[in-house]
Enzyme design. Structure first.
Site, PDB file in Angstrom:
ATOM      1  N   ASP A 125      -0.335   6.845   4.134  1.00 44.80           N
ATOM      2  CA  ASP A 125       1.217   6.595   3.681  1.00 44.80           C
ATOM      3  C   ASP A 125       1.924   7.829   3.943  1.00 44.80           C
ATOM      4  O   ASP A 125       1.812   9.049   4.005  1.00 44.80           O
ATOM      5  CB  ASP A 125       1.149   6.240   2.212  1.00 44.80           C
ATOM      6  CG  ASP A 125       0.522   4.943   1.836  1.00 44.80           C
ATOM      7  OD1 ASP A 125       0.591   3.958   2.502  1.00 44.80           O
ATOM      8  OD2 ASP A 125      -0.030   4.862   0.676  1.00 44.80           O
ATOM      9  N   ASP A 143       3.113  -1.642   4.946  1.00 42.79           N
ATOM     10  CA  ASP A 143       3.676  -2.153   3.512  1.00 42.79           C
ATOM     11  C   ASP A 143       5.192  -2.736   4.022  1.00 42.79           C
ATOM     12  O   ASP A 143       5.251  -3.573   3.006  1.00 42.79           O
ATOM     13  CB  ASP A 143       3.839  -0.973   2.725  1.00 42.79           C
ATOM     14  CG  ASP A 143       2.433  -0.467   2.482  1.00 42.79           C
ATOM     15  OD1 ASP A 143       1.323  -0.890   2.450  1.00 42.79           O
ATOM     16  OD2 ASP A 143       2.400   1.052   2.036  1.00 42.79           O
TER      17      ASP A 143
END
Length: 165
Positions: A125, A143
């Site tokens: 991330d 995402d």
């Protein structure tokens, strides 16, 4: 059973592959260029770039699950669901272009994160947005693709009051 048109199949495949490629490129650059767990301001404190390895699901859910449970819930089941979803949108001819795009974004984003889970055992991330006291969780391009896809699907469902696979 009549399937999606040739153009639709190319459109779906292109979005899925472009989503995976851009997500994986950003993740490779993040792993190479960003110090793990550092916080780098890009636009003041509003947009942060970081390098966090998430071994769980969204917001770290399931990080402490046993390895076999993680493989089942974070690799096997998502692979099965994404495969079925891709098959359904490639073989169903009645989906609107917006729905096709939305499903392709969800599949591409899902596969982008799944590749990380299988290859690295975690998902990289990289981004966080901060506005005053509000801040997002740390996320990646996969995402973003999944979120945009879901928002488009919700819009399409509300607009047409139905969406079936």
């Amino acid at each position: 059973m009549k399937g999606a048109t040739h153009f639709s199949k190319i459109w779906i495949s292109s979005i899925v592959l472009l989503t995976i490629a851009s997500d994986q490129l950003v993740k490779v650059l993040t792993r190479l260029e960003i110090v793990p767990q550092s916080y780098n301001s890009v636009i003041k404190d509003y947009f942060i770039v970081t390098n966090i390895e998430n071994t769980g699901a969204m917001l770290g859910f399931g990080q402490d699950f046993p390895p076999l449970v993680k493989r089942i819930f974070f690799q096997a089941i998502p692979l099965l669901v994404l495969g079925i979803l891709l098959y359904r949108i490639l073989t169903k001819s009645s989906l609107k272009p917006l729905s096709l795009t939305a499903f392709a974004l969800v599949i591409g984003g899902g596969l982008g994160n799944l590749i990380d889970r299988i290859v690295y055992g975690s998902v990289t991330d990289s981004f966080q947005l901060r506005f005053a006291f509000l801040r997002t969780g740390i996320f990646n391009l996969a995402d973003v693709a999944v979120t945009i896809g879901i928002v488009l699907l919700l819009y399409e469902m509300i607009k047409s009051k139905t969406l079936s696979l």
